[in-house]
Design a protein around this motif. Structure first.
Motif, PDB file in Angstrom:
ATOM      1  N   PHE A  80       0.832  -1.204   0.000  1.00  0.00           N
ATOM      2  CA  PHE A  80       0.000   0.000   0.000  1.00  0.00           C
ATOM      3  C   PHE A  80       0.859   1.243   0.000  1.00  0.00           C
ATOM      4  O   PHE A  80       2.065   1.192   0.274  1.00  0.00           O
ATOM      5  N   VAL A  81       0.217   2.360  -0.312  1.00  0.00           N
ATOM      6  CA  VAL A  81       0.819   3.683  -0.182  1.00  0.00           C
ATOM      7  C   VAL A  81      -0.097   4.468   0.749  1.00  0.00           C
ATOM      8  O   VAL A  81      -1.296   4.590   0.504  1.00  0.00           O
ATOM      9  N   ILE A  98      -5.305   5.729   2.124  1.00  0.00           N
ATOM     10  CA  ILE A  98      -4.470   4.558   1.897  1.00  0.00           C
ATOM     11  C   ILE A  98      -4.877   3.961   0.550  1.00  0.00           C
ATOM     12  O   ILE A  98      -6.059   3.812   0.262  1.00  0.00           O
ATOM     13  N   THR A  99      -3.882   3.711  -0.289  1.00  0.00           N
ATOM     14  CA  THR A  99      -4.109   3.138  -1.614  1.00  0.00           C
ATOM     15  C   THR A  99      -3.536   1.733  -1.627  1.00  0.00           C
ATOM     16  O   THR A  99      -2.338   1.539  -1.396  1.00  0.00           O
ATOM     17  N   TRP A 100      -4.407   0.752  -1.874  1.00  0.00           N
ATOM     18  CA  TRP A 100      -4.000  -0.649  -1.931  1.00  0.00           C
ATOM     19  C   TRP A 100      -3.642  -0.964  -3.365  1.00  0.00           C
ATOM     20  O   TRP A 100      -4.518  -1.077  -4.225  1.00  0.00           O
ATOM     21  N   LYS A 101      -2.349  -1.088  -3.645  1.00  0.00           N
ATOM     22  CA  LYS A 101      -1.850  -1.230  -5.012  1.00  0.00           C
ATOM     23  C   LYS A 101      -2.429  -2.433  -5.750  1.00  0.00           C
ATOM     24  O   LYS A 101      -2.916  -2.292  -6.861  1.00  0.00           O
ATOM     25  N   THR A 102      -2.383  -3.612  -5.162  1.00  0.00           N
ATOM     26  CA  THR A 102      -2.824  -4.815  -5.863  1.00  0.00           C
ATOM     27  C   THR A 102      -4.326  -5.035  -5.784  1.00  0.00           C
ATOM     28  O   THR A 102      -4.865  -5.879  -6.501  1.00  0.00           O
ATOM     29  N   LEU A 103      -5.006  -4.292  -4.926  1.00  0.00           N
ATOM     30  CA  LEU A 103      -6.447  -4.472  -4.752  1.00  0.00           C
ATOM     31  C   LEU A 103      -7.260  -3.444  -5.526  1.00  0.00           C
ATOM     32  O   LEU A 103      -8.478  -3.546  -5.601  1.00  0.00           O
ATOM     33  N   GLY A 104      -6.598  -2.434  -6.065  1.00  0.00           N
ATOM     34  CA  GLY A 104      -7.302  -1.408  -6.814  1.00  0.00           C
ATOM     35  C   GLY A 104      -8.230  -0.574  -5.954  1.00  0.00           C
ATOM     36  O   GLY A 104      -9.283  -0.153  -6.418  1.00  0.00           O
ATOM     37  N   ALA A 105      -7.866  -0.341  -4.713  1.00  0.00           N
ATOM     38  CA  ALA A 105      -8.738   0.384  -3.797  1.00  0.00           C
ATOM     39  C   ALA A 105      -8.022   1.587  -3.206  1.00  0.00           C
ATOM     40  O   ALA A 105      -6.803   1.576  -3.024  1.00  0.00           O
ATOM     41  N   GLN A 106      -8.815   2.613  -2.913  1.00  0.00           N
ATOM     42  CA  GLN A 106      -8.303   3.796  -2.236  1.00  0.00           C
ATOM     43  C   GLN A 106      -9.374   4.254  -1.253  1.00  0.00           C
ATOM     44  O   GLN A 106     -10.513   4.491  -1.637  1.00  0.00           O
ATOM     45  N   VAL A 107      -9.008   4.339   0.027  1.00  0.00           N
ATOM     46  CA  VAL A 107      -9.960   4.739   1.061  1.00  0.00           C
ATOM     47  C   VAL A 107      -9.344   5.797   1.974  1.00  0.00           C
ATOM     48  O   VAL A 107      -8.131   5.858   2.127  1.00  0.00           O
ATOM     49  N   LYS A 108     -10.213   6.591   2.574  1.00  0.00           N
ATOM     50  CA  LYS A 108      -9.768   7.614   3.509  1.00  0.00           C
ATOM     51  C   LYS A 108      -9.479   6.969   4.862  1.00  0.00           C
ATOM     52  O   LYS A 108     -10.057   5.947   5.211  1.00  0.00           O
ATOM     53  N   LYS A 127     -12.964   4.162  -3.133  1.00  0.00           N
ATOM     54  CA  LYS A 127     -12.919   3.174  -4.204  1.00  0.00           C
ATOM     55  C   LYS A 127     -12.517   1.835  -3.594  1.00  0.00           C
ATOM     56  O   LYS A 127     -11.360   1.603  -3.290  1.00  0.00           O
ATOM     57  N   LYS A 128     -13.477   0.941  -3.391  1.00  0.00           N
ATOM     58  CA  LYS A 128     -13.230  -0.315  -2.688  1.00  0.00           C
ATOM     59  C   LYS A 128     -12.610  -1.387  -3.570  1.00  0.00           C
ATOM     60  O   LYS A 128     -11.746  -2.110  -3.137  1.00  0.00           O
ATOM     61  N   ASN A 134     -10.730  -3.230   5.391  1.00  0.00           N
ATOM     62  CA  ASN A 134     -11.529  -2.357   6.265  1.00  0.00           C
ATOM     63  C   ASN A 134     -10.953  -2.336   7.668  1.00  0.00           C
ATOM     64  O   ASN A 134     -11.639  -2.602   8.637  1.00  0.00           O
ATOM     65  N   GLY A 135      -9.684  -2.048   7.762  1.00  0.00           N
ATOM     66  CA  GLY A 135      -8.968  -2.267   8.999  1.00  0.00           C
ATOM     67  C   GLY A 135      -8.794  -1.097   9.920  1.00  0.00           C
ATOM     68  O   GLY A 135      -9.026   0.050   9.583  1.00  0.00           O
TER      69      GLY A 135
END
Length: 166
Positions: A80-81, A98-108, A127-128, A134-135
């Motif tokens: 993640f980034v 947080i941007t999850w690189k391999t999951l294609g998700a970005q959440v606040k 973007k889930k 959801n940690g």
């Protein structure tokens, strides 16, 4: 330790009748909370003694922090980034994403930095894609690095998390 918030000392945005269940481990208390509407989450607090000085730690704002979360259950790792977009020095409150690189998700995210302890949680929305973490996260911040643990909102998975910056 079990307790319920029953009355406001100072009126704010907090909710009443939230019940907490915490277990002590060393100088930390960890557990969960349940709201009157059935909402739930993780909770923790740390015992600070009067002779234990609070140590300020620098955490970069508006910079990419690169890391990885690993599942204790499956052994899977997700890179993640993390980007802290705002940090209030006086209170330690922070926001970011947080941007999850391999999951294609970005959440606040939203959390606090107290001394060398950073706690934050992913917020609903964003973007889930395939993300399912959801940690909530608790890490110890040192010079250029942070390490700790995460768990998902349902309590079905947990593991380690680490990130760093230059």
């Amino acid at each position: 330790l079990e307790f319920t918030e029953t009355a406001a000392v100072k009126q704010g945005k907090g909710r009443l009748n939230v019940a907490y269940r915490l277990q002590k481990s060393g100088n930390r208390w960890e557990g969960d909370w349940t709201g009157p509407d059935g909402d739930l989450g993780s909770a923790s607090m740390e015992e600070i003694t009067a002779d234990q000085p609070q140590q300020a730690v620098a955490l970069p704002v508006q910079k990419d922090l690169f890391g990885e979360a690993t599942s204790q259950k499956s052994g899977k790792a997700w890179p993640f980034v993390l980007r802290i977009t705002a940090l209030k020095e006086a209170t330690g409150e922070l926001t970011g994403q947080i941007t999850w690189k391999t999951l294609g998700a970005q959440v606040k995210i939203q959390g606090t930095l107290k001394g060398a302890t950073l706690e934050f949680a992913e917020l609903p929305g964003g973007k889930k894609a395939r993300a399912g973490l959801n940690g909530s996260y608790i890490v110890t911040v040192s010079q250029g690095r942070a390490e700790g643990a995460w768990k998902n909102a349902g309590g079905t998975d947990n593991g380690t998390v680490a990130f760093s910056w230059k």
